[in-house]
Design an enzyme around this catalytic site. Structure first.
Site, PDB file in Angstrom:
ATOM      1  N   ARG A 275     -12.608   2.807  -5.707  1.00 42.37           N
ATOM      2  CA  ARG A 275     -13.182   1.868  -4.740  1.00 42.37           C
ATOM      3  C   ARG A 275     -13.529   2.209  -3.408  1.00 42.37           C
ATOM      4  NH1 ARG A 275     -10.226  -4.066  -3.568  1.00 42.37           N
ATOM      5  NH2 ARG A 275      -8.335  -2.807  -2.939  1.00 42.37           N
TER       6      ARG A 275
ATOM      7  N   ASP B  75       0.889  -1.275  -0.112  1.00 40.41           N
ATOM      8  CA  ASP B  75       0.025  -0.014  -0.129  1.00 40.41           C
ATOM      9  C   ASP B  75       1.017   1.307   0.035  1.00 40.41           C
ATOM     10  OD1 ASP B  75      -1.291  -2.219   0.883  1.00 40.41           O
ATOM     11  OD2 ASP B  75      -3.013  -0.959   1.797  1.00 40.41           O
TER      12      ASP B  75
ATOM     13  N   HIS C  86      -4.114  -1.079  -6.460  1.00 38.90           N
ATOM     14  CA  HIS C  86      -5.602  -1.193  -6.561  1.00 38.90           C
ATOM     15  C   HIS C  86      -6.206   0.129  -6.489  1.00 38.90           C
ATOM     16  CE1 HIS C  86      -4.702  -5.403  -4.425  1.00 38.90           C
ATOM     17  NE2 HIS C  86      -4.275  -5.327  -5.627  1.00 38.90           N
TER      18      HIS C  86
ATOM     19  N   LYS D 116     -14.825   0.521   0.083  1.00 40.94           N
ATOM     20  CA  LYS D 116     -15.275  -0.845   0.649  1.00 40.94           C
ATOM     21  C   LYS D 116     -16.043  -0.868   2.170  1.00 40.94           C
ATOM     22  CE  LYS D 116     -10.882  -1.977   0.234  1.00 40.94           C
ATOM     23  NZ  LYS D 116      -9.432  -2.419   0.262  1.00 40.94           N
TER      24      LYS D 116
ATOM     25  N   ASP E 108      -0.841  -2.448  -4.596  1.00 45.13           N
ATOM     26  CA  ASP E 108      -1.900  -2.632  -3.572  1.00 45.13           C
ATOM     27  C   ASP E 108      -2.505  -1.501  -3.661  1.00 45.13           C
ATOM     28  OD1 ASP E 108      -3.843  -3.028  -1.427  1.00 45.13           O
ATOM     29  OD2 ASP E 108      -2.606  -4.882  -1.279  1.00 45.13           O
ATOM     30  N   ASP E 109      -3.490  -0.775  -2.743  1.00 43.50           N
ATOM     31  CA  ASP E 109      -4.049   0.525  -2.590  1.00 43.50           C
ATOM     32  C   ASP E 109      -2.959   1.571  -2.926  1.00 43.50           C
ATOM     33  OD1 ASP E 109      -6.630  -0.463  -2.224  1.00 43.50           O
ATOM     34  OD2 ASP E 109      -6.278  -0.950  -0.108  1.00 43.50           O
TER      35      ASP E 109
END
Length: 384
Positions: free
Chosen positions: A274, A198, A241, A276, A219-220
């Site tokens: 995104r 991340d 991500h 979540k 990743d993010d």
């Protein structure tokens, strides 16, 4: 004559008793020479002893210069007890030795702290020593890189961070923190087995502004797990991500509010936008804005908003415990930005648990149109 003198003395005595003495202004003691010296001192540390010397000397230096420091294996470069108004400058290449442990490799805390990278400075986490394709899920125990925790009215600028073992920058319990011109470069991990790298993980923080960041990772790019009044602007995210809220749920603080992502690019990434919310948990996601976001080379979802996150995307049943309200998307440019095997937009909400959304000029095409959307609120569409 004697009687008169006695009367005068008695009168003066009575006057002195009747008239209280008014204290003068309190005099503030001048700072000691040692205090003056402490505030005026610039300290430079380098080599294999640099980390330990900087740590033990941190209260004695107004400016700490870390010049080509080689941090030993299993050691945190620990500057968590800085005096107010301290400046920390990285010069040359800072390296960390290999050891399986949780880290962090770097930790900085304090009030009115200035953290900056000099021209050409590199913070090299030597991540390839840990990368095994499993990230934080197994394999080698990997240290997190930088804990930017408990920073108040502080700035981080012009850091060039390379090859972190897992997550790069953790911002936690920060208040009024400005981050500018930071590069996180884990491109070597694309083929080297990096995972869970991340860029910025943000929690329990208020008033965080990140501008001009360049994040190349797996990743993010940004993951905001809790906090309020957070802005990410003018950034580039590649390989990871995307720009994420969450996952929200299952922590002590499960509120995310007043967040803006603006004027940024997400490319060659699994997701673009995104949000979540974890299945079965409680919390709040509200007042989220994505504006002026450009998407290209998206391999998973151009836009993904879900209330059924369960250790992975779209794995659970959507629940209403974490309402997602006040989501604004404007000027999202993703024409042809999603690969043909991927999905343009996926929205999975529990009944009535997503509301108050406003989407304008949202163009995300190139991939498939979802047939699995649920609970889509008015103002949004799965066919953007």
């Amino acid at each position: 004559m004697g009687a008169s003198r006695s009367i005068l003395v008695l009168a003066l005595a009575a006057l002195s008793i009747a008239s209280p003495v008014v204290p003068g202004p309190e005099i503030t003691a001048a700072p000691s020479p040692a205090e003056i010296q402490k505030r005026a001192t610039s300290c430079t540390f380098s080599g294999s002893n640099g980390a330990s010397l900087a740590s033990v000397s941190q209260k004695s230096c107004s400016t700490i210069v870390l010049s080509s420091v080689a941090v030993p294996s299993g050691v945190t470069l620990d500057l968590s007890e800085l005096e107010d108004d301290t400046t920390v400058i990285f010069e040359g290449t800072t390296t960390w030795g290999y050891k399986e442990w949780a880290g962090p490799l770097l930790q900085i805390e304090g009030n009115h702290i200035t953290i900056e990278g000099a021209s050409g400075a590199v913070l090299n986490g030597n991540g390839a020593e840990w990368w095994d394709g499993e990230g934080g899920s197994g394999g080698k125990t990997k240290p997190k890189f930088f804990y930017a925790h408990d920073l108040t009215d502080s700035t981080i600028s012009n850091l060039y961070i390379q090859n972190t073992p897992v997550q790069a920058i953790s911002i936690d319990n920060a208040n009024s923190l400005t981050v500018s011109g930071v590069t996180i470069d884990n491109r070597a991990g694309d083929t080297g087995g990096a995972k869970n790298t991340d860029g910025f993980d943000i929690g329990d923080s208020t008033g965080v502004t990140i501008t001009g960041a360049n994040v190349y990772n797996q990743d993010d790019c940004v993951a905001i797990n809790s906090g309020t009044s957070i802005t990410f602007s003018g950034g580039v995210c590649s390989g990871g991500h995307g720009l994420s809220i969450g996952s929200v749920g299952g922590r002590s603080d499960n509120t995310v509010s007043s967040v803006t992502f603006e004027n940024s690019e997400v490319k060659s990434s699994a997701n673009g936008i995104r949000i979540k919310a974890t299945e079965g948990d409680t919390g709040t996601i509200k007042g989220i804005t994505y504006s002026g976001i450009t998407l290209s080379g998206i391999t998973g979802y151009g836009i993904l908003i879900e209330q059924n996150y369960d250790g992975g995307d779209l794995k659970g049943t959507p629940t209403a415990g974490i309402p997602i309200t006040g989501v604004t998307l404007s000027n999202i440019s993703g024409s042809g930005g999603v690969q043909s095997s991927a999905t343009n937009v996926e929205i999975v909400c529990a009944s009535g648990a997503c509301s108050g959304w406003t989407w304008t000029n949202v163009v995300v095409t190139g991939g498939k149109t979802s047939t699995n959307c649920q609970g889509v609120p008015s103002g949004a569409s799965c066919s953007a």
